[in-house]
Design a protein around this motif. Structure first.
Motif, mmCIF file in Angstrom:
data_model
loop_
_atom_site.group_PDB
_atom_site.id
_atom_site.type_symbol
_atom_site.label_atom_id
_atom_site.label_comp_id
_atom_site.label_asym_id
_atom_site.label_seq_id
_atom_site.Cartn_x
_atom_site.Cartn_y
_atom_site.Cartn_z
ATOM 1 N N ARG A 108 0.848 -1.193 0.000
ATOM 2 C CA ARG A 108 0.000 0.000 0.000
ATOM 3 C C ARG A 108 0.877 1.234 0.000
ATOM 4 N NH1 ARG A 108 -5.397 -1.625 1.602
ATOM 5 N NH2 ARG A 108 -5.177 -3.872 1.820
ATOM 6 N N GLU A 167 0.458 5.515 -0.090
ATOM 7 C CA GLU A 167 -0.531 6.595 0.042
ATOM 8 C C GLU A 167 0.177 7.941 0.064
ATOM 9 O OE1 GLU A 167 -3.953 6.024 2.596
ATOM 10 O OE2 GLU A 167 -3.499 7.921 3.585
ATOM 11 N N ARG A 201 -4.393 6.676 -3.027
ATOM 12 C CA ARG A 201 -3.849 5.453 -2.428
ATOM 13 C C ARG A 201 -3.895 4.303 -3.426
ATOM 14 N NH1 ARG A 201 -7.784 4.033 1.248
ATOM 15 N NH2 ARG A 201 -7.136 5.830 2.455
ATOM 16 N N TYR A 202 -2.782 3.609 -3.507
ATOM 17 C CA TYR A 202 -2.705 2.427 -4.355
ATOM 18 C C TYR A 202 -2.503 1.216 -3.443
ATOM 19 C CZ TYR A 202 -0.719 -1.112 -7.439
ATOM 20 O OH TYR A 202 -0.459 -2.285 -8.098
ATOM 21 N N ARG A 256 -2.196 -3.154 -3.490
ATOM 22 C CA ARG A 256 -2.068 -4.358 -4.303
ATOM 23 C C ARG A 256 -1.894 -5.552 -3.373
ATOM 24 N NH1 ARG A 256 3.478 -5.951 -6.353
ATOM 25 N NH2 ARG A 256 3.251 -7.050 -4.396
ATOM 26 N N TRP A 273 -6.003 -5.305 -7.032
ATOM 27 C CA TRP A 273 -5.423 -3.987 -6.807
ATOM 28 C C TRP A 273 -6.549 -2.958 -6.826
ATOM 29 C CZ3 TRP A 273 -6.176 -0.053 -10.228
ATOM 30 C CH2 TRP A 273 -6.558 -0.390 -11.525
ATOM 31 N N SER A 274 -6.289 -1.832 -6.242
ATOM 32 C CA SER A 274 -7.282 -0.756 -6.274
ATOM 33 C C SER A 274 -6.563 0.582 -6.141
ATOM 34 C CB SER A 274 -8.295 -0.912 -5.136
ATOM 35 O OG SER A 274 -7.665 -0.785 -3.892
ATOM 36 N N MET A 275 -7.217 1.590 -6.648
ATOM 37 C CA MET A 275 -6.693 2.954 -6.554
ATOM 38 C C MET A 275 -7.828 3.835 -6.036
ATOM 39 S SD MET A 275 -3.939 4.875 -7.552
ATOM 40 C CE MET A 275 -3.215 4.540 -9.145
#
Lengths: 437, 682
Positions: free
Chosen positions: B627, B629, B650-651, B653, B671-673
């Motif tokens: 993570r 941020e 924030r990314y 994975r 994953w998310s952003m």
């Protein structure tokens, strides 16, 4: 204590039925369970992981009852509860059963009121053990099947499956939702856990940040509560720290939360702290899949729980303080948490460096918030030697302490989390060096 | 009178009364002792002391607060000058001490201090705060099912707080309330309780307190109770009142919700009589000149609860009711060398009908019974104020005994019933080294019912703490703590008419040992911790069902400056099952960094990697998580009263894989952003 002939007959009947249940080889297609008998707490709630096999895809589970006596279920299969001795039905909110690939996983959560009825029966001289009976209904016209588990009243310690029966998360301040100024450290948090059995409690503290997806109910179950095929598939969140502690067979523990300095406090918003419990090896909670006709291996279920674990929230940003930079690095150095201070020690309170600080305020109070002592310390100092009469005021009570960093306008710039101290009663302390440096 | 310097000098005769060291000390203040001063007035305190006392430092204390740092010392004079912190308003005693290495703190004497508050004895403050946040997901893989992605700035939440304080003619009113809300119902406070209709804006907590003199009334988030077996620090929503009669008597009354609640429903917490706890206590200080010397407290509690666990708690709960009376006493000698505390309570309780449990069936139910619980704790200091070769020694002995009858229950507390215990605890110190040892015995089935299992528990523990850096005054020398615990729990017999066989009766010896070594400096800290437990089963048929667990953790934290913080953890866990041959090993390492390159910018990153393997049964699990941020305050956007908005991106994975004898291999990658904007208004 005398027994009436009727009670004697009931006792014999129960014994015969139990013998039949234990000795008679299961018929093909007969549903079996493992474990078939468990020790349970006689004074409080108990949770046990059960595996039923042999459903064959044509049976579905319906109600589950606890009762003091069994009777023949003919023309159905097995033994069902004697309706005159039913102690209760598994409440819906605790029904965590799952059916997957012909294996039925059941979480038997026995409320204390059910154990109490069994205890009353034991006081009356009746058999102290009682039964948990699951009924399975056939979908193609077969007879119903009743499968029972024997529950033996014990003390709730060793030889009882390791299970969590009551979990409460709280910050030291005990507020339902903690408010934290941006950059400040939240107070310490703990999990107050009541359990049965003994063994290892293994798991991790996780956090859901603002904007992250919230956990579902399934994510909040302990891993041991899930069917074997579901384990390892729960969603994971950002990990704060791990724990691996031994739970003695005494029924209650307080699990410390992650180091408060690891809790994110820079971004404003609502943060949710999760307690994630992993399955541990516990002989008493094992399900032998072969014995249940559900496979060939053994399923561990240490730290099962009949409910989703609670969460704890804190909000960054609503507090009325307006911190500047570096709050997260502001921390206490000494004495260490739970240090036991004796009158003879030259106690020194120490904390880390913090910039833009005009003054520090050291606060010492009892755990219920009674202020015992506080001191202003110049901003350039980071040590304080308390007066000898601090111990008199503590009077042997456990204390907690923290340090507030005050800016030029007197407002709080940053604050450390509380840290606990244990003290021995005393009236005097030996000589000590001067107070502030 | 800002900036005014008061020059009237008054000598205080009381300064010559206290201790021998003050015989030659005379304290004076540049103001009439009965005069009220403003918090920003300047004044001097002059101490005339003997020549041999001049090397000692002066300290000033008001009540329980060391305010020395608010004064400037020059020679025998302490000068107070206006500063933003200010002196506390009201009438106080300013106590002066001499502090030196040899004699510690020696009281010189005290002078009265009367400080006006900034508003002339009356205060009125209202501090509202509100924070709007908007967040959303820029992208994620795999997409949630159903796709509930929120576009940037689409998902809105709000947190609001209000604090106020008003004082007039000795009556003060304090209020505090906090609310949370958001457009996403899953984030609602009561989503777990009411997933379909949880209010999107809800009340987290509130407290309204009115105080006058020694009396107070509170409504909202209150606490009540100090009896170990009846009600002890129950915190919930409700109402409470307390009044003190001098130093002798304190009366407290409270009515609270049965469990912790949040939300606007049930605003008082006590509107549902089936889920309410009421209680009162009267505490008497029988030696008012020496608080704690002899204190007696009587408590009464009456309550019933529904089978709900409450906010922040999960439990297997029952509907039950209880009413109880309890007495608690504390006594100590004048020197606090010996202390005795004890308590007795009697509670009448039963379980109430619960439709979820009975589901239409007719249950035998239980009868209401009254049962007792009591405890006594004796603590005595065997060694105190003793030194050997200049090293101070202490030794304290504590004896505790407790009995809770079978079926003893009280609604506000989850007391473990049907247990009797005795415990001896010894604590001592040699200089800075602290030692602790204890032995305890527990027994259940106190009614000796033949068909119930009777279990005996013997526990002993030993602990040692060596604060190395304090001992040798060198930062490189670590603090060391060692703890050892041994517990043997065994059934006494095979109960008759119980369904028990010999193999069902427990006989287990558990041993736990842990060692922690810690180095701590201003810029880094290192902690090495090892913990091992051995569960040795000795019961018939389970002699080989033993478990050996171990856990090793190394944590390193580095803070080279307030703008940089780095932490790293490495841990190895092992779990060995002697019976099955299983040996599970779990390894984990993680690294966290937080950088603040500019005042308004914070970048943080966390990476953790966990893997578990078991070779006999072929279990493998692996998880890694990254993570990153970026938090950015936006100082070029100035809002009302100088508030500054904040944005983040924030990314995250995550990889996870698992395989074992029961389940097929599972692999998950995601994953998310996320982004967000926060607007505070205070």
């Amino acid at each position: 204590m005398t027994m009436t002939p009727r009670r004697c007959l009931r006792g014999y009947a129960s014994a015969i039925l139990m013998a039949i249940a234990l000795l008679v080889r299961p018929l093909p297609g007969q549903i079996r369970v493992n474990p078939t008998g468990v020790n349970v707490s006689g004074q409080s709630a108990t949770t046990v992981f059960l595996t039923f096999g042999g459903l064959g895809g044509t049976y579905r589970a319906v109600e589950a009852l606890w009762c003091g006596e069994l009777e023949s279920a003919v023309p159905d299969v097995g033994s069902r509860c004697n309706p005159a001795t039913v102690y209760g039905r598994l409440p819906l909110q605790y029904n965590r059963s799952q059916l997957a690939t012909g294996v039925f996983t059941d979480i038997m959560s026995i409320p204390a009121s059910v154990a109490r009825q069994a205890y009353d029966a034991a006081v009356r001289g009746e058999t102290s053990s009682f039964f948990y009976v699951r009924r399975f209904v056939g979908s193609i016209g077969q007879p119903d099947q009743y499968v029972s588990v024997t529950c033996r009243l014990a003390g709730g310690g060793a030889r009882v499956p390791l299970a969590l029966t009551d979990v409460r998360l709280s910050f030291e301040t005990d507020a339902p939702v903690l408010l934290v100024g941006a950059g400040e450290s939240p107070s310490a948090l703990t999990a107050d856990i009541r359990y049965n059995g003994t063994g290892r409690l293994i798991g991790r503290w996780e956090i859901v940040r603002p904007g992250d997806e919230m956990p579902e109910t399934r994510d909040l179950l302990t891993e041991a509560t899930l069917a074997p095929t579901e384990r390892g598939t729960q969603r994971r969140f950002e990990e704060l720290s791990r724990f691996n502690v031994f739970l003695p067979p005494t029924g209650r523990t307080t699990l410390r939360g992650p180091d408060p300095s690891r809790l994110p406090v820079v971004g404003e918003g609502v943060y949710v702290i999760l307690l994630r419990i992993e399955v541990s090896d516990d002989k008493e909670g094992d399900s032998n899949l072969a014995a249940a006709g559900a496979g060939s291996s053994t399923v561990h279920s240490g730290a099962v729980a009949g409910f989703p674990l609670p969460t704890l929230r804190y909000v960054v940003g609503t507090a009325l303080t307006s911190p500047t930079t570096g709050g997260q690095s502001f921390r206490l150095l000494a004495p260490s948490a739970d240090a036991r201070l004796t009158p003879a020690q030259n106690v020194t309170f120490a904390w880390s460096v913090q910039t833009n600080v005009k003054m520090h305020r050291l606060e010492i109070e009892t755990r219920d918030g009674e202020r015992v002592f506080e001191a202003y310390v110049p901003g350039e100092s980071r040590l304080y030697h308390p007066p000898s009469w601090l111990f008199e005021r503590a009077n042997g009570r456990p204390l907690r302490w923290r340090v507030l960093a005050l800016g030029g306008d007197g407002r709080t710039v940053a604050r450390t989390p509380w840290r606990t101290l244990l003290t021995d009663p005393s009236t005097t302390m030996p000589p000590e060096p001067c107070c502030t440096r | 009178m800002p900036g005014a310097i008061l020059r009237a000098v008054l000598l205080l005769a009381s300064a010559a009364q206290a201790a021998s060291a003050q015989d030659a000390a005379i304290i004076s203040r540049t103001a009439r002792p009965d005069a009220w001063i403003a918090p920003n007035d300047t004044f001097d305190v002059v101490i005339q002391r003997r020549q041999e006392q001049r090397s000692a430092r002066l300290a000033a204390v008001i009540g329980t607060t060391d305010v020395t740092a608010l004064f400037t010392a020059h020679g025998d004079t302490l000068t107070y000058r206006a500063n933003p912190i200010g002196l506390p308003a009201g009438e106080h005693k300013l106590t002066l001490y001499l502090v030196d290495y040899l004699n510690g703190w020696t009281e010189l004497g005290e002078i009265p201090l009367r400080v006006r508050n900034r508003a002339g004895f009356e205060t009125a403050s209202v501090d509202p705060a509100i924070v709007f946040s908007s967040k959303g997901q820029m992208g994620a893989e795999p997409r949630p099912t159903p796709d509930v992605r929120h576009a940037p700035l689409e998902d809105v939440s709000v947190t609001a707080g209000l604090q106020s304080m008003h004082t007039r003619e000795g009556v003060s009113l304090r209020t505090q309330a906090n609310m949370l809300g958001g457009s996403n119902r899953e984030e609602a406070l009561r989503f777990a309780e009411r997933p379909l209709d949880a209010p999107k804006i809800d009340l987290a907590d509130y407290l309204v307190t009115v105080e006058r003199g020694a009396g107070s009334i509170s409504l909202g988030h209150v606490a009540f109770g100090q009896h170990r077996h009846l009600i002890n620090g129950l915190t919930s929503r409700g109402a409470s009142a307390s009044a003190k009669w001098g130093p002798v008597a304190t009366l407290s009354l409270a009515a609270l919700s049965g469990t912790s609640v949040v939300g606007f429903n049930n605003l008082t917490g006590i509107s549902d009589p089936d889920h309410r706890i009421a209680g009162g206590s009267l505490a008497l200080e029988l030696l008012p000149q020496r608080p704690g010397g002899l204190r007696v407290e009587a408590t009464a509690v009456d309550g019933s609860i529904l089978p709900v666990a409450g906010f922040g708690r999960s439990a297997i709960a029952d509907a039950e009711a209880s009413e109880g009376l309890g007495v608690r006493f504390q006594a100590s000698d004048a020197g606090q060398r010996h202390r005795l505390e004890g308590g007795y309570s009697r509670s009448r309780s039963d379980y109430l009908p619960d439709s979820a449990l009975s589901a239409g069936l007719r249950l035998p139910g239980v009868t209401r019974v009254a049962r007792n619980a009591w405890y006594a704790d004796l603590t005595t200091n065997l060694l105190r104020d003793v030194a050997m070769a200049g090293i101070p020694l202490t030794l304290a002995l504590a004896l505790r005994t407790e009995r809770v009858d079978p079926l003893y229950r009280t609604v506000p507390l989850g007391v473990r019933s049907d247990v009797g215990s005795t415990e001896m605890d010894i604590t001592g110190s040699i200089g800075a080294v602290a030692v602790r040892a204890s032995v305890a015995r527990l027994r259940d089935n106190l009614s000796r019912i033949p068909s119930l299992l009777t279990t005996d528990t013997k526990a002993s523990s030993f602990g040692l703490e060596v604060p190395g850096s304090s001992l040798v005054r060198q930062a490189w020398f670590p603090s060391i703590s060692v703890a050892v615990q041994r517990i043997h729990q065994a059934g006494r017999n095979v109960p008759v008419n119980s369904g028990f066989a010999e193999t069902h009766v427990p006989d287990q010896l558990s041993a736990v040992a842990s060692v922690a070594v810690q180095w701590m400096t201003n810029f880094w800290q290192l902690r090495v911790q090892a913990n091992q437990s051995d569960q040795d089963n000795r019961q018939v048929g389970r002699e080989s069902a033993d478990l050996l667990n171990s856990s090793y953790v190394v944590s390193l934290g580095v803070t080279p400056s307030p703008r940089v913080a780095l932490t790293m953890d490495v841990g190895i866990d092992g779990a060995r099952n002697d019976e099955s041959g299983e040996h599970l090993r779990t390894g984990r390492w993680s690294a966290t960094s937080r950088l603040q390159p500019f005042d308004a910018t914070t970048v943080s990153a966390t990476y953790s990697n966990t893997s578990a393997t078991e070779q006999v049964f072929g279990i493998e699990q692996a998880n890694n998580d990254l993570r990153v941020e970026w938090q950015q305050r936006l100082p070029f956007v100035r809002l009302y009263r100088g508030n500054v908005p904040q944005a983040f991106i924030r990314y995250a994975r995550q990889h996870f894989s698992s395989s074992g004898p029961i389940v097929d291999r599972v692999r998950q990658r995601s994953w998310s952003m996320n982004t967000g904007l926060t607007i505070p208004l205070r």
